[in-house]
Enzyme design. Structure first.
Site, PDB file in Angstrom:
ATOM      1  N   GLY A  13      14.047   9.036 -20.379  1.00 24.31           N
ATOM      2  CA  GLY A  13      14.590   9.949 -19.441  1.00 24.31           C
ATOM      3  C   GLY A  13      16.035  10.302 -19.689  1.00 24.31           C
TER       4      GLY A  13
ATOM      5  N   ALA B 198      11.832   8.739 -13.534  1.00 28.85           N
ATOM      6  CA  ALA B 198      10.662   9.438 -12.927  1.00 28.85           C
ATOM      7  C   ALA B 198      10.455  10.940 -12.813  1.00 28.85           C
ATOM      8  CB  ALA B 198      10.457   8.819 -11.375  1.00 28.85           C
TER       9      ALA B 198
ATOM     10  N   GLU C 218       5.007   2.597 -20.005  1.00 26.40           N
ATOM     11  CA  GLU C 218       6.003   2.429 -19.243  1.00 26.40           C
ATOM     12  C   GLU C 218       5.492   1.749 -18.079  1.00 26.40           C
ATOM     13  OE1 GLU C 218       8.290   6.847 -19.327  1.00 26.40           O
ATOM     14  OE2 GLU C 218       6.836   6.690 -18.249  1.00 26.40           O
TER      15      GLU C 218
END
Length: 246
Positions: free
Chosen positions: A32, A87, A107
């Site tokens: 991310g 997230a 993950e």
């Protein structure tokens, strides 16, 4: 650097500084845009050579290597001191939707093996209920031969829409996960009981894992649009602690 990008960086740095155990040996590194700064911060530490970092997919593997950290494998190091990840959405009870990058199985494997999971993200990932802002649906990794059966079963469970995730302009056909599986995105609208829904989906034959992460997150660090940092977690999960980024 924009205010939000600066806040993401500061949130990631603060997450590492406040939560990395002093004697940590095995660290999970997720993926991310905010986790980029987590890897950067860990790579700046003087004792970085003492860490073995476990990736959750190709992107995080590259983050580990690019920051001069030691790459390890979870089959060799199944007990992690801590894991940092991003997230797609976080609700007020610290439940998560993850898997927008199709890495949800690895993950969750890394998160479940860690003594604690710390999430870093930006303010756009905050919600009261999962599915409130993340409209793409719950990512679900499935065995390719079972995807049509699983789609029908998901609709019976109440999914408004189920899509087989496509590769886009760069690939003709569906996305293939790091585990050679397909990804379904199932839109259930607002999810009031994510733990129950996860169990219902996980019980379907052909489902490898869901992108619903429940009862696993210790804290979430958010970069806010005004440059501040919000922290959800600790004893009062719903309370937000605002810290000025200057």
């Amino acid at each position: 650097m924009s205010k939000i990008e600066s806040a993401k960086k500061l949130a990631a740095y603060k997450a590492v500084d406040e939560n990395l155990p002093p004697n940590a040996k095995i660290i999970g590194i997720g993926s991310g845009s905010t986790v980029v700064y987590v890897a950067e911060r860990i790579g700046q530490l003087e004792n970085k050579d003492q860490f073995i970092c476990i990736s959750t997919g190709f992107q995080s593997k590259q983050l580990i290597i690019d920051n001069g950290l030691t790459l390890g494998h979870i089959d060799q190091h199944p007990n992690l001191d801590i894991a940092f990840d991003g997230a797609d959405e976080v609700d007020s009870n610290l439940n998560l939707i993850k898997g927008g990058g199709a890495c949800l199985f690895q993950e969750k494997l890394v998160a479940s093996a860690a003594k604690k999971l710390i999430i870093v993200a930006d303010y756009r990932k905050q919600s009261k209920f999962l599915g409130e802002n993340w409209s793409q649906g719950i990512p679900i990794e499935v065995v390719p031969i079972a995807f049509t059966i699983v789609i029908e079963a998901l609709k019976k469970l109440g999914a408004k829409r189920v899509d087989l995730r496509q590769g886009g302009k760069a690939k003709a056909g569906p996305v293939i996960s790091d585990n050679n599986n397909f990804i379904l995105d199932a839109d259930f609208g607002e999810i009031k009981n994510p733990e129950e829904l996860h169990l219902q989906i996980k019980n379907l034959v052909g489902v490898v894992e869901t992108g619903l992460f429940t009862n696993i997150t210790e804290k979430v660090y958010f970069g806010e649009d005004n440059g501040d940092i919000s922290i959800w977690g600790g004893k009062a999960k719903i309370e937000t602690v605002i810290e000025e980024s200057n």
